[in-house]
Design a protein around this motif. Structure first.
Motif, mmCIF file in Angstrom:
data_model
loop_
_atom_site.group_PDB
_atom_site.id
_atom_site.type_symbol
_atom_site.label_atom_id
_atom_site.label_comp_id
_atom_site.label_asym_id
_atom_site.label_seq_id
_atom_site.Cartn_x
_atom_site.Cartn_y
_atom_site.Cartn_z
ATOM 1 N N ALA A 188 0.835 -1.201 0.000
ATOM 2 C CA ALA A 188 0.000 0.000 0.000
ATOM 3 C C ALA A 188 0.870 1.252 0.000
ATOM 4 O O ALA A 188 2.051 1.194 0.342
ATOM 5 C CB ALA A 188 -0.898 0.022 1.235
ATOM 6 N N ALA A 189 0.252 2.361 -0.361
ATOM 7 C CA ALA A 189 0.848 3.681 -0.198
ATOM 8 C C ALA A 189 -0.142 4.499 0.620
ATOM 9 O O ALA A 189 -1.319 4.591 0.261
ATOM 10 C CB ALA A 189 1.104 4.342 -1.550
ATOM 11 N N PHE A 211 5.706 -1.152 -6.956
ATOM 12 C CA PHE A 211 4.497 -1.980 -6.922
ATOM 13 C C PHE A 211 4.533 -3.003 -8.060
ATOM 14 O O PHE A 211 4.307 -4.195 -7.851
ATOM 15 C CB PHE A 211 3.249 -1.091 -7.024
ATOM 16 C CG PHE A 211 1.964 -1.856 -7.067
ATOM 17 C CD1 PHE A 211 1.310 -2.207 -5.895
ATOM 18 C CD2 PHE A 211 1.403 -2.232 -8.283
ATOM 19 C CE1 PHE A 211 0.117 -2.926 -5.937
ATOM 20 C CE2 PHE A 211 0.218 -2.949 -8.329
ATOM 21 C CZ PHE A 211 -0.426 -3.296 -7.151
ATOM 22 N N LYS A 212 4.853 -2.537 -9.261
ATOM 23 C CA LYS A 212 4.892 -3.426 -10.425
ATOM 24 C C LYS A 212 5.952 -4.504 -10.246
ATOM 25 O O LYS A 212 5.700 -5.690 -10.493
ATOM 26 C CB LYS A 212 5.154 -2.612 -11.693
ATOM 27 C CG LYS A 212 5.162 -3.452 -12.950
ATOM 28 C CD LYS A 212 5.412 -2.601 -14.180
ATOM 29 C CE LYS A 212 5.400 -3.456 -15.440
ATOM 30 N NZ LYS A 212 5.670 -2.650 -16.636
ATOM 31 N N SER A 213 7.152 -4.121 -9.817
ATOM 32 C CA SER A 213 8.232 -5.108 -9.703
ATOM 33 C C SER A 213 7.932 -6.139 -8.606
ATOM 34 O O SER A 213 8.251 -7.309 -8.770
ATOM 35 C CB SER A 213 9.575 -4.429 -9.483
ATOM 36 O OG SER A 213 9.807 -4.147 -8.144
ATOM 37 N N LEU A 214 7.309 -5.713 -7.506
ATOM 38 C CA LEU A 214 7.016 -6.650 -6.422
ATOM 39 C C LEU A 214 5.839 -7.578 -6.750
ATOM 40 O O LEU A 214 5.858 -8.751 -6.378
ATOM 41 C CB LEU A 214 6.728 -5.904 -5.119
ATOM 42 C CG LEU A 214 7.920 -5.208 -4.467
ATOM 43 C CD1 LEU A 214 7.465 -4.387 -3.266
ATOM 44 C CD2 LEU A 214 8.995 -6.205 -4.057
ATOM 45 N N ASP A 265 6.940 4.748 -6.840
ATOM 46 C CA ASP A 265 6.085 3.838 -6.091
ATOM 47 C C ASP A 265 5.386 2.875 -7.046
ATOM 48 O O ASP A 265 5.294 1.675 -6.778
ATOM 49 C CB ASP A 265 5.066 4.621 -5.260
ATOM 50 C CG ASP A 265 4.144 3.704 -4.470
ATOM 51 O OD1 ASP A 265 4.662 2.831 -3.749
ATOM 52 O OD2 ASP A 265 2.917 3.850 -4.600
ATOM 53 N N PHE A 266 4.901 3.377 -8.194
ATOM 54 C CA PHE A 266 4.276 2.498 -9.189
ATOM 55 C C PHE A 266 5.272 1.449 -9.682
ATOM 56 O O PHE A 266 4.934 0.278 -9.834
ATOM 57 C CB PHE A 266 3.753 3.295 -10.387
ATOM 58 C CG PHE A 266 2.569 4.171 -10.085
ATOM 59 C CD1 PHE A 266 1.533 3.754 -9.250
ATOM 60 C CD2 PHE A 266 2.473 5.422 -10.651
ATOM 61 C CE1 PHE A 266 0.445 4.565 -8.980
ATOM 62 C CE2 PHE A 266 1.389 6.251 -10.384
ATOM 63 C CZ PHE A 266 0.371 5.809 -9.556
#
Length: 161
Positions: free
Chosen positions: A6-7, A31-34, A27-28
């Protein structure tokens, strides 16, 4: 492993009117890599906030609406428990929102990947408080605001004690 990602602002604000209230490209990217290649669990409103399903992820959508229509590659369930049971146990699975789903999930997950956005904003969805008696901060990485990011933010990773 079950992980919340989350952010949230310093007042735990997540968003307003089913939208994020900031644009943080780094942050995006995180999020995408994780989450790429993994199952992502979300509420219906979070799913509806996307223009289309996120690529290279299996979407597990929680809704009480009967006969809720979703694109191919998405799964509909009626509860968080059903969503968790559907996902593979041997993989990391991400809970991606929204506020009600985070509230239900926080005591069930093993890890929290939180982007703390260093601002306070008006919102109608909030992240639950992180109880530091139950959670240990194991990673912290600060990012200053710049030409692409309007706010300072910190990547934080907590694991259950």
């Amino acid at each position: 492993m079950l992980t919340i990602i989350a952010a949230a602002a310093e007042n735990n604000a997540l968003g307003k009117d089913n939208q994020l209230v900031w644009h943080l490209p780094d942050d995006f990217k995180r999020f995408k890599s994780l989450t790429s290649g993994h199952y992502i669990i979300m509420g219906r409103k979070t799913f509806e906030s996307f223009p289309k399903p996120l690529p290279n992820r299996t979407h597990v959508i929680i809704t009480r609406q009967a006969n809720y229509e979703v694109p191919e590659g998405c799964v509909v369930v009626s509860s968080l428990q059903e969503a968790i049971a559907f996902c593979p146990k041997e993989e990391e699975v991400f809970v991606i929102g929204g506020g009600q789903i985070y509230q239900q999930a926080i005591d069930l997950v093993d890890k929290i990947d939180l982007t703390r956005v260093h601002t306070t904003v008006e919102a109608d969805a909030f992240f639950p408080e992180i109880n530091t008696q139950k959670w240990e901060l194991v990673f912290e990485e600060f990012h200053s605001k710049d030409e692409k990011h309007n706010y300072d933010f910190t990547f934080l990773t907590y694991i259950k004690k």
